[in-house]
Design an enzyme around this catalytic site. Structure first.
Site, mmCIF file in Angstrom:
data_model
loop_
_atom_site.group_PDB
_atom_site.id
_atom_site.type_symbol
_atom_site.label_atom_id
_atom_site.label_comp_id
_atom_site.label_asym_id
_atom_site.label_seq_id
_atom_site.Cartn_x
_atom_site.Cartn_y
_atom_site.Cartn_z
ATOM 1 N N LYS A 154 39.506 40.569 48.530
ATOM 2 C CA LYS A 154 39.854 40.126 47.186
ATOM 3 C C LYS A 154 41.342 40.364 46.982
ATOM 4 C CE LYS A 154 38.465 40.871 42.331
ATOM 5 N NZ LYS A 154 37.524 41.592 41.438
ATOM 6 N N SER A 157 34.712 38.709 38.447
ATOM 7 C CA SER A 157 36.010 38.241 38.852
ATOM 8 C C SER A 157 36.143 38.058 40.366
ATOM 9 C CB SER A 157 37.078 39.223 38.389
ATOM 10 O OG SER A 157 36.907 40.477 39.002
ATOM 11 N N SER A 171 31.935 42.698 38.341
ATOM 12 C CA SER A 171 32.592 41.687 39.167
ATOM 13 C C SER A 171 32.179 41.637 40.624
ATOM 14 C CB SER A 171 34.103 41.855 39.085
ATOM 15 O OG SER A 171 34.553 41.307 37.886
HETATM 16 N N1 GLN Z 1 33.623 40.237 33.276
HETATM 17 C C1 GLN Z 1 34.158 41.536 33.039
HETATM 18 C C2 GLN Z 1 35.550 41.421 32.468
HETATM 19 O O1 GLN Z 1 35.998 40.351 32.276
HETATM 20 C C3 GLN Z 1 34.133 42.373 34.285
HETATM 21 C C4 GLN Z 1 35.249 42.085 35.207
HETATM 22 C C5 GLN Z 1 35.272 43.037 36.367
HETATM 23 O O2 GLN Z 1 34.292 43.683 36.691
HETATM 24 N N2 GLN Z 1 36.415 43.115 37.003
HETATM 25 O O3 GLN Z 1 36.183 42.380 32.197
#
Ligand code: GLN
Length: 487
Positions: free
Chosen positions: A78, A153, A177
């Site tokens: 990532k 994400s 995410s």
């Molecule tokens: N969807 C969540 C956010 O937008 C989690 C994102 C994540 O775990 N990095 O913060």
């Protein structure tokens, strides 16, 4: 033989490399060619020469005889992990062209394990999002249905693994995410206990929640990967846990007869799509058939997780992202009259809309006069959520539920409604706020043929038990073996 390389799991590739059925360089070239042909948008950076140089090093390790278990197996990272040999953007224009002078601990550990990096994977900007559409460099398509999002994400990570562009990928999970994109793309992903993996060199979003973990095609692969990436890192991350290395594969083969699986009533109420519900019921039946016992439990404060998370995460983000000032690294506006204007223009140009929204929310909840009402209150409820889990674990060994209320939604569906993205995190946020290990494992498909994930949550440091339950489920079902058509 080379035709089948991408069909193999990480464990199978590791064995074949060791048996000299092919070299690490052949494997790397095979995946690089697939990545080049792909139109999913999963990769943000590829550098064939950098990949092949790691593959040559892996071949040398394999030739020498005592190579580590994953030697020569490819992995992609990532774009939140800083890497010396590939640029790092965190999905943001703010870091466009940035090259880190140091390597993140997680990517370094994988390199030391002999794994071969295929490049950097797309993600939501600074890992803020649930659909990968917040990436400044364009969205990623879900390989199961290219008109839909892969989740976020870590959307590039999940899409790449599902489309067989890489046998394994890293992700980070702040509020879901790893689990949510794994669920949307029909693969397996685990977020370990907070502190298991070092955060050193992970571009920071919300430091009390950020945690790295692997995404792969099976629980067996995730166990191998997790074993390689968890190590204490006291010099670089004071929250990394001081624990001896653990072999997360050790109990995969053990029976789950008698395992008590808690089903939180708050996770099985309204809001879950009927196709998700039906798939989960099938997965729970399969677990019962293996001898597991399901028990009803309650997590009374879980419903507050969205409100709490969307105070705490932006608060931490607003502080973490203050470092992007146009001075230290990354982008600097080209035109400005004075220092103040340089800051303002750099941040106005460099950050996308969702990141700005979080910075403003975070600054607001931390400001004098609102701190007690929002931030402090959210911290108290966060504690209640963690306490709920401890009460629940007196009645069960593992908690199961949906990873997400729906299957993958169409690209653009939430464009004008960021709250819809936030609400979709409802089932992943409680474990994140509590710092507990949690994973998503395939649970079948809805009526439209879209993958559905079963979320399993364990008590602190119980990753091996989670992976065991998922591995046993995967041994009795074939959902995790399915690949999207036309890949
Ligand atoms: N969807 C969540 C956010 O937008 C989690 C994102 C994540 O775990 N990095 O913060």
């Amino acid at each position: 033989m080379s035709r089948d390389i991408h069909a193999m799991s990480a464990a199978q590739l590791a064995a074949a490399l060791r048996a000299k059925e092919f070299s690490a360089q052949e494997v790397a070239r095979h995946f690089l060619a697939r990545i080049q042909r792909s139109t999913l948008g999963a990769f943000l950076a590829v550098d064939e020469e950098a990949t092949l140089s790691q593959a040559r090093a892996a071949d040398a390790l394999l030739a020498a005889g005592d190579a580590p278990p994953l030697a020569g197996v490819p992995i992609a990272h990532k774009d939140i992990f800083v890497t010396r040999d590939w640029p790092t953007t965190a999905g943001s224009r703010m870091l466009e062209g940035y090259r880190s002078p140091f390597e993140s601990t997680v990517t370094r550990l994988f390199q030391e394990a002999g794994m071969v990096c295929l490049g950097k994977l797309s993600c939501d900007e600074f890992a803020m999002g649930s659909s990968n559409e917040n990436c400044a460099f364009g969205p990623v398509k879900n390989p199961w249905d290219t008109s839909r999002v892969p989740g976020g994400s870590s959307g590039g990570s999940a899409a790449a693994v599902a489309a067989r562009l890489a046998p394994a990928a890293t992700g980070t999970d702040t509020g879901g995410s790893i689990r949510q994109p794994s669920s949307f793309c029909g693969i397996t992903g685990i977020k370990p206990t907070y502190g298991r993996a070092s955060r050193y060199g992970m571009v920071a979003f919300a430091s009390s929640l950020d945690q790295a973990g692997p995404l792969a095609r099976s629980a067996e692969d995730c166990a191998l990967l997790l074993s390689a990436m968890c190590a204490p890192d006291p010099l670089h991350d004071s929250t990394s846990l001081d624990l001896p290395p653990e072999d997360f594969s050790r109990s995969l083969g053990g029976s789950i007869k008698g395992l008590r699986i808690g089903l939180p009533r708050e996770f099985f109420g309204e809001g879950m799509e009927s196709g998700v519900r039906a798939a989960l019921d099938g997965a729970l039946d399969a677990l019962r058939a293996l001898g597991a016992i399901t028990v009803d439990i309650s997590l009374p404060s879980a419903a507050l997780a969205v409100a709490v998370y969307y105070i705490i995460a932006p608060a931490e983000a607003s502080s973490n992202l203050s470092r992007y000032d146009g001075v230290k690294f990354g982008r600097r506006a080209s035109r400005y009259a004075d220092l103040q204007e340089m800051y303002e223009r750099t941040r106005a140009e460099g950050f996308g809309a969702e990141v700005k929204r979080r910075i403003m929310t975070g600054t607001y909840v931390l400001s004098h006069g609102y701190y007690d009402a929002y931030y402090l209150q959210a911290q108290k409820v966060r504690r209640q959520i963690a306490d709920d889990f401890q009460r629940a674990f007196a009645q069960c060994d593992v908690i199961a539920g949906p990873a997400t209320p729906t299957a993958a939604w169409p690209l653009g569906a939430h464009e004008s409604n960021p709250l819809a993205d936030y609400m979709a995190d409802i089932y992943t946020l409680p474990a994140s706020l509590a710092g507990l290990p949690a994973m998503s494992t395939p649970a079948g498909f809805d009526a439209a043929g879209l993958p559905v994930g079963l979320q399993l949550i364990g008590n602190y440091l119980q990753e091996a038990g989670l992976l065991q339950a998922a591995h046993q489920l995967q041994g009795a079902t074939d959902w995790h073996t399915k690949a999207p058509a036309n890949i």
